[in-house]
Design a protein around this motif. Structure first.
Motif, PDB file in Angstrom:
ATOM      1  N   LEU A 203      29.369  29.943   7.901  1.00  0.00           N
ATOM      2  CA  LEU A 203      27.922  30.099   8.040  1.00  0.00           C
ATOM      3  C   LEU A 203      27.333  30.842   6.859  1.00  0.00           C
ATOM      4  N   SER A 204      28.134  31.045   5.839  1.00  0.00           N
ATOM      5  CA  SER A 204      27.671  31.940   4.794  1.00  0.00           C
ATOM      6  C   SER A 204      26.524  31.374   3.989  1.00  0.00           C
ATOM      7  N   HIS A 205      26.214  30.115   4.203  1.00  0.00           N
ATOM      8  CA  HIS A 205      25.109  29.572   3.428  1.00  0.00           C
ATOM      9  C   HIS A 205      23.757  29.956   4.005  1.00  0.00           C
ATOM     10  N   ILE A 206      23.787  30.595   5.173  1.00  0.00           N
ATOM     11  CA  ILE A 206      22.506  30.969   5.771  1.00  0.00           C
ATOM     12  C   ILE A 206      22.118  32.338   5.273  1.00  0.00           C
ATOM     13  N   GLY A 207      21.018  32.404   4.575  1.00  0.00           N
ATOM     14  CA  GLY A 207      20.594  33.661   3.983  1.00  0.00           C
ATOM     15  C   GLY A 207      19.882  34.545   4.996  1.00  0.00           C
ATOM     16  N   LEU A 208      19.429  35.692   4.491  1.00  0.00           N
ATOM     17  CA  LEU A 208      18.778  36.647   5.397  1.00  0.00           C
ATOM     18  C   LEU A 208      17.451  36.113   5.901  1.00  0.00           C
ATOM     19  N   LEU A 209      16.680  35.568   4.988  1.00  0.00           N
ATOM     20  CA  LEU A 209      15.352  35.122   5.418  1.00  0.00           C
ATOM     21  C   LEU A 209      15.406  33.974   6.420  1.00  0.00           C
ATOM     22  N   PRO A 210      16.242  32.980   6.206  1.00  0.00           N
ATOM     23  CA  PRO A 210      16.348  31.974   7.265  1.00  0.00           C
ATOM     24  C   PRO A 210      16.787  32.582   8.599  1.00  0.00           C
ATOM     25  N   CYS A 211      17.669  33.563   8.518  1.00  0.00           N
ATOM     26  CA  CYS A 211      18.074  34.201   9.776  1.00  0.00           C
ATOM     27  C   CYS A 211      16.906  34.877  10.447  1.00  0.00           C
ATOM     28  N   LEU A 212      16.111  35.565   9.650  1.00  0.00           N
ATOM     29  CA  LEU A 212      14.954  36.229  10.239  1.00  0.00           C
ATOM     30  C   LEU A 212      13.973  35.200  10.798  1.00  0.00           C
ATOM     31  N   LEU A 213      13.861  34.112  10.082  1.00  0.00           N
ATOM     32  CA  LEU A 213      12.983  33.056  10.576  1.00  0.00           C
ATOM     33  C   LEU A 213      13.478  32.544  11.918  1.00  0.00           C
ATOM     34  N   PHE A 214      14.764  32.323  11.970  1.00  0.00           N
ATOM     35  CA  PHE A 214      15.347  31.876  13.227  1.00  0.00           C
ATOM     36  C   PHE A 214      15.099  32.904  14.321  1.00  0.00           C
ATOM     37  N   GLY A 215      15.292  34.169  13.957  1.00  0.00           N
ATOM     38  CA  GLY A 215      15.052  35.227  14.937  1.00  0.00           C
ATOM     39  C   GLY A 215      13.630  35.188  15.452  1.00  0.00           C
ATOM     40  N   SER A 216      12.680  34.963  14.564  1.00  0.00           N
ATOM     41  CA  SER A 216      11.294  34.973  15.017  1.00  0.00           C
ATOM     42  C   SER A 216      10.985  33.771  15.903  1.00  0.00           C
ATOM     43  N   ILE A 217      11.690  32.658  15.644  1.00  0.00           N
ATOM     44  CA  ILE A 217      11.453  31.498  16.512  1.00  0.00           C
ATOM     45  C   ILE A 217      11.989  31.762  17.902  1.00  0.00           C
ATOM     46  N   ILE A 218      13.174  32.353  17.949  1.00  0.00           N
ATOM     47  CA  ILE A 218      13.857  32.437  19.230  1.00  0.00           C
ATOM     48  C   ILE A 218      13.410  33.628  20.044  1.00  0.00           C
ATOM     49  N   SER A 219      12.667  34.536  19.444  1.00  0.00           N
ATOM     50  CA  SER A 219      12.422  35.779  20.165  1.00  0.00           C
ATOM     51  C   SER A 219      11.219  35.709  21.093  1.00  0.00           C
ATOM     52  N   ALA A 220      10.417  34.685  20.947  1.00  0.00           N
ATOM     53  CA  ALA A 220       9.182  34.665  21.729  1.00  0.00           C
ATOM     54  C   ALA A 220       9.421  34.176  23.143  1.00  0.00           C
ATOM     55  N   VAL A 221       8.926  34.931  24.097  1.00  0.00           N
ATOM     56  CA  VAL A 221       8.996  34.501  25.492  1.00  0.00           C
ATOM     57  C   VAL A 221       8.029  33.339  25.684  1.00  0.00           C
ATOM     58  N   ASP A 222       8.464  32.356  26.401  1.00  0.00           N
ATOM     59  CA  ASP A 222       7.717  31.116  26.477  1.00  0.00           C
ATOM     60  C   ASP A 222       6.843  31.044  27.721  1.00  0.00           C
ATOM     61  N   PRO A 223       5.550  30.825  27.574  1.00  0.00           N
ATOM     62  CA  PRO A 223       4.688  30.806  28.762  1.00  0.00           C
ATOM     63  C   PRO A 223       4.981  29.668  29.726  1.00  0.00           C
ATOM     64  N   VAL A 224       5.370  28.521  29.173  1.00  0.00           N
ATOM     65  CA  VAL A 224       5.610  27.382  30.058  1.00  0.00           C
ATOM     66  C   VAL A 224       6.785  27.660  30.980  1.00  0.00           C
ATOM     67  N   ALA A 225       7.855  28.153  30.394  1.00  0.00           N
ATOM     68  CA  ALA A 225       9.045  28.424  31.198  1.00  0.00           C
ATOM     69  C   ALA A 225       8.781  29.542  32.202  1.00  0.00           C
TER      70      ALA A 225
END
Lengths: 790, 216
Positions: A203-225
């Motif tokens: 997984l070493s090709h994933i840099g810090l910023l993409p990881c943070l981006l991923f984190g920001s996508i996954i961290s939001a609680v979803d209203p629909v669910a």
């Protein structure tokens, strides 16, 4: 064998309904699959004619020139032009049939929340389509999701948002939404980056910023669910509004973080300036979204002020303005969700005061319908999109993501609650914290945001991200969604109180508001209540007059509440059949009579009071009959059937009721004065119409006191509905004669002396009438021929 | 407002703090406010409340002010009204609005609820006969709607009547037609507002009070 199978299928009808849906879809997909090549072939021509001897016409056409006239196609087949709407309709139909099917299987739907079942259905359908056609239609198209599927759900949530608890807990909600999401994003992103550095995880090709981006996508609680799951567990209002409010408000954070990290993933570095700009951007996004929404909300409210003559398009204004608020916010990259919520919440009090009752019902049902279908579709599409892929499973990444999400959520909630409890009046207990943490479900928004990722820039990472997102979504929806209900039971979390808001509570809520504002003023403290009161006064003085049409603008909240209550009671009365007992929250025999202070002189001699009084039951019957007749008379006047509203609660009707009531009360007073000087308690001289009007609009039961002579003679005559007397209220005061044709009447007792003449007849008539109305009727001990006197 | 002239000694505060449950800082802040309202006098009179501009637009201000001079709110057995109050009584009345200190046991919560509801009850029951009659309740609703003019008066009567009916239905259930429901007793009142969560609703944050801001 085929027949036997079909018969068997017919016996097990219940089980076949979901299968029916699948079967339907499969057949149509097959049809489509088979028709498609035909369609492709026939598109240059106008249509295929299955007629026998006509196929040669095509061959001819190819040879000869355009002058050759081909035979007129009697029956054609052209699937291509309706393809898209047809497929959309099929999906919607599937979603609705699924919803229907689940409610026919109560056992399953009590264990598994609907969202899980829908995802499973989506998986099956996706699998089915893949098997048949080798490729799945890209259903969870981002545009479709964000512009068609999401807005109805959010608008429904925003329009019906309970403002009071939301505002009371706004600080807490904002803390969770903003700080909590930020914490989640950075925690997950950071640790994932650390995980990616593990040597043999590839997984070493994933840099810090993409990881943070991923984190920001996954961290939001979803209203629909959250909506889907929490709707079924009925927890108390506080927790519901906390989790739900958080899921709505974290959209701003998500938007900003997403754009921030996406931009900078390409650039590769982030400076402090960028961080600072990010903060400013967050404020702009959030506040801008709210302002845009509020603006559209005000315009909608203003428009609704003038819809007096064209009631039919009132709901349309609500929907269109809200949708435009959403789209306008999206134009400027502001938070569309917050705009939608703000629009709905702002316009609601004013719009509801302006529109007719039917429009209100329409809006409510349309919103519920759309949001329900949207939600169903979203879950089904999630399932289908899972089958479609693209996937790249990486054990390390996925498990790390799931674990980190859980851990960060728990830590975040616990830490934040610790800080928040210092400022709250009602602290959040551990149980509450657990539910908040456990209720942080991820859903389709995360998936769509992942889908939005640019394929070019995130070449190898996108699939890994998508797989991880889907796994987290599945995990939260399935595991957390299924177990939250038993956990709520186990932990004995407070459930939602089903009690209806009573008039006493409303009075005291208002009273407390003013009291606390007063105390704050005395203390010299500009606290919550002070500002709330200021806002209310500003609202009342300037805004309401501007946005609400007519008299309603001056109606204080307590009166509005009271009128709503009365209306509800009236509607309940009609719907319950008119003749039967008025359903009340508490079965009791207390009536207005018990409360009114006795202002007549005390009964002087026992002999005179030996007259039979109406027993409670009898009195109730009489009252019921009068009321029901009244309702029916008015019903016929407006020529509605019994399933629609009785008194058309449009503005005119409303004002009429109020006016009538006022005049009635004055007359009531006058008559009471007149009746005061009798030696025995006599019942007030009511003319027929007055009593009719009073019963119509007043929940006060008719106050019956006996005249000197005996029973009140009530001649009720249902025969003539449309008598103009029933409409003309006030002309009959003072007319002593009785009108035989009027819908309802009371023989006014003469001021002295009893009346014995019409007693018997009157009562018999009433008895007959009682039977006619299929009332429960007076008690069994009565005979039709016996006089009322026992 | 400058400096504190003679700040009361912390020992007095200890006494008050024990009685009312306020902390020392809160008592200090409230004392400042008391002195400001009473124009540096030791007692507070009804006219002093008229100097608060925001209170003037409050529909139930008379009842609020009355509550401060009602001896029933000072102690359990008090009765009647006084014309002027000292700082201690001021503090006692204010202590009814203290937010509940958690964690609370159930009995504590119950007693806090009773205390707060007792305060409300006293506000409604102006003639101090131990029950809220229909007239008194009508008066309450009228005051609440006092700014709606003529329409308010008639509807207020209707609302109060409906509310009274509800109380009677909940508390007494079954009544003969010639029985008369005298009024809402304190027990009925408790029952009525049982689901109201008054212990958290009827509180004012005394934490960050900045009482110097509001001057006439």
């Amino acid at each position: 064998m085929f027949w036997r199978r079909a018969a068997h299928g017919r016996v097990g009808f219940r089980r076949s309904l979901p299968e029916l849906g699948l079967l339907l879809l499969a057949t149509l997909v097959l049809l489509e699959g088979s028709v498609l090549p035909l369609g492709a072939a026939s598109s240059p021509e106008t249509g295929i004619t299955p007629g026998a001897g006509v196929s040669h016409g095509h061959a001819d056409k190819n040879h000869s020139e355009t002058k050759h006239k081909k035979p007129f196609p009697v029956l054609g087949l052209n699937y291509d032009s309706v393809k898209t709407p047809f497929e959309i309709s099929l999906w919607v139909l599937l979603a609705s049939l699924m919803k229907l099917g689940f409610h026919l299987l109560p056992r399953v739907s009590s264990i598994v929340p609907e969202s899980c079942l829908l995802i499973v259905v989506g998986l099956l359908v996706g699998g089915g389509i893949k098997l048949i056609r080798e490729e799945v239609p890209p259903v969870l198209d981002t545009k479709l999701f964000f512009y068609c599927l999401l807005p109805p759900i959010i608008l429904d949530a925003g329009y019906f948002l309970p403002i009071r608890p939301f505002m009371e807990n706004l600080g807490t909600i904002l803390m969770f939404a903003v700080v909590g999401t930020l914490w989640n994003a950075f925690f997950v992103g950071g640790f994932l980056f650390a995980v990616c550095q593990i040597p043999h995880a590839s997984l070493s090709h994933i840099g810090l910023l993409p990881c943070l981006l991923f984190g920001s996508i996954i961290s939001a609680v979803d209203p629909v669910a959250v909506l889907a799951v929490f709707e079924e567990i009925h927890i108390n209002e506080l927790l519901h509004i906390l989790v739900f409010g958080e899921s709505l408000l974290n959209d701003a954070v998500t938007v900003v973080l997403y754009h921030l990290f996406e931009e900078f993933s390409e650039a590769g570095t982030v400076t402090v300036l960028d961080g600072f700009l990010g903060v400013i951007s967050f404020l702009v996004v959030a506040l801008g979204g709210v302002l845009v929404g509020a603006f559209y909300g005000f315009v909608a409210a203003l428009t609704s002020r003038f819809t007096y003559h064209i009631r039919v398009i009132e709901p349309l204004f609500v929907f269109v303005y809200s949708y435009m608020a959403y789209l306008s916010a999206e134009v400027f990259h502001l938070s569309g969700i917050m705009a939608l919520i703000a629009c709905g919440a702002v316009m609601r009090p004013y719009v509801e005061a302006n529109i007719s009752h039917k429009s209100h019902t329409t809006i409510k049902y349309f919103l519920k319908m759309w949001s329900s279908v949207s939600e169903t579709l979203i879950f089904i599409f999630l399932g289908v999109a899972t089958v479609e892929g693209p996937h790249q499973w990486n054990w390390v990444f996925v498990t790390a993501t799931v674990i980190l999400c859980l851990v960060s959520r728990v830590i975040g909630v616990v830490g934040l609650t610790f800080v928040i409890n210092k400022f709250r009046m009602v602290n959040l207990t551990t149980k509450d914290q657990f539910i908040i943490a456990y209720g942080g479900l991820r859903g389709a928004i995360a998936f769509s945001l992942g889908f939005l990722l640019d394929i070019e820039h995130f070449k190898d990472m996108r699939e890994i991200f998508l797989t991880a997102i889907i796994t987290v979504v599945f995990f939260t929806v399935f595991v957390q969604g299924m177990t939250i209900k038993p956990l709520v039971e186990l932990l004995a979390v407070k459930k939602k109180q089903e009690a209806k808001r009573s008039i006493n509570e409303e009075i005291h809520t208002q009273f407390l508001d003013h009291l606390l504002t007063g105390i704050e003023d005395i203390c010299g403290h500009y606290g919550h209540h002070h500002w709330k009161d200021k806002l209310n006064r500003f609202n009342k003085k300037y805004v309401k007059g501007f946005l609400i049409a007519g008299e309603r603008s001056k109606e204080p909240q307590l009166i509005a509440f009271y009128h709503k209550l009365e209306m509800k009671q009236a509607i309940q009365l009609v719907e319950s059949g008119g003749g039967s007992k008025l359903p009340s929250a508490m079965p009791s025999t207390v009536s207005m009579q018990n409360i009114q202070p006795k202002n007549q002189p005390p009964p002087p001699k026992p002999t005179e009071r030996a007259l039979p009084q109406l027993t409670k039951g009898r009195e109730e019957e009489i009252r019921k009959i009068l009321r029901s007749n009244l309702q029916r008379t008015r019903q016929r006047l407006h020529s509605y059937n019994r399933h629609t509203l009785v008194a058309d609660p449009d503005e005119e009707g409303f004002q009429d009721i109020i006016l009538k009531k006022q005049k009635m009360m004055e007359l009531d007073r006058k008559i009471k004065e007149m009746a005061n000087y009798l030696s025995v308690p006599s019942h007030p001289k009511d003319s027929p119409t007055m009593s009719r009007a009073r019963l119509a609009s007043d929940p006060q039961a008719y106050n019956i006191k006996l005249p000197a002579g005996g029973v009140p003679t009530i001649q009720v005559d249902l025969a003539s509905p449309q008598s103009p007397d029933s409409v003309n209220l006030l002309d009959e005061i003072g007319k002593a004669e009785q009108k035989e044709d009027s819908g309802l009447m009371m023989k006014p007792p003469e001021s002295n002396g009893p009346e014995k003449a019409g007693e018997k007849d009157g009562w018999r008539d009433q008895q007959k009438l009682t039977r006619c109305l299929s009332d429960p009727g007076p008690g069994a001990e009565e005979d039709e021929d016996e006089p009322f006197l026992p | 407002m400058g400096t504190l002239q003679s700040s009361p000694a912390p020992s007095e505060y200890a006494d008050l703090s024990e009685k009312t449950g306020f902390s020392f800082e809160q008592i200090g802040v409230l004392h400042k406010r008391f002195r400001h309202l009473s124009h540096n006098d030791n007692v507070l009179r009804k006219e002093d409340f008229n100097g608060i501009p925001d209170l003037a637009s409050n529909p139930i201000r008379t009842q609020i002010v009355e509550a401060f001079f009602d001896q029933r709110n000072f102690s359990k057995d008090g009765d009647g009204k006084v014309d002027e109050i000292g700082f201690e009584e001021f503090l006692v009345v204010m202590s009814h609005f203290r937010p509940p200190s958690l964690p609370m046991t159930d009995e504590q919560r119950d007693s806090v609820r009773k205390e707060k509801l007792r305060f409300l009850f006293n506000m409604h029951d102006s003639d101090n006969d131990g029950m809220i009659t229909l007239e008194e309740y009508r008066h309450v609703v009228e005051e609440l709607l006092s700014r709606s003019g003529a329409l308010g008066k008639e509807t207020a009567k209707g609302i109060a009547d409906a509310a009274m009916l509800e109380v009677a239905s909940i508390s007494v259930g079954h009544m003969e037609p010639d029985e008369f429901y005298e009024g809402i007793t304190f027990d009925h009142f408790l029952k009525l507002l049982a689901t109201f969560e008054i212990e958290s609703k009827m509180s004012v944050r005394f934490l960050n009070m900045d009482t110097i801001t509001l001057c006439k």
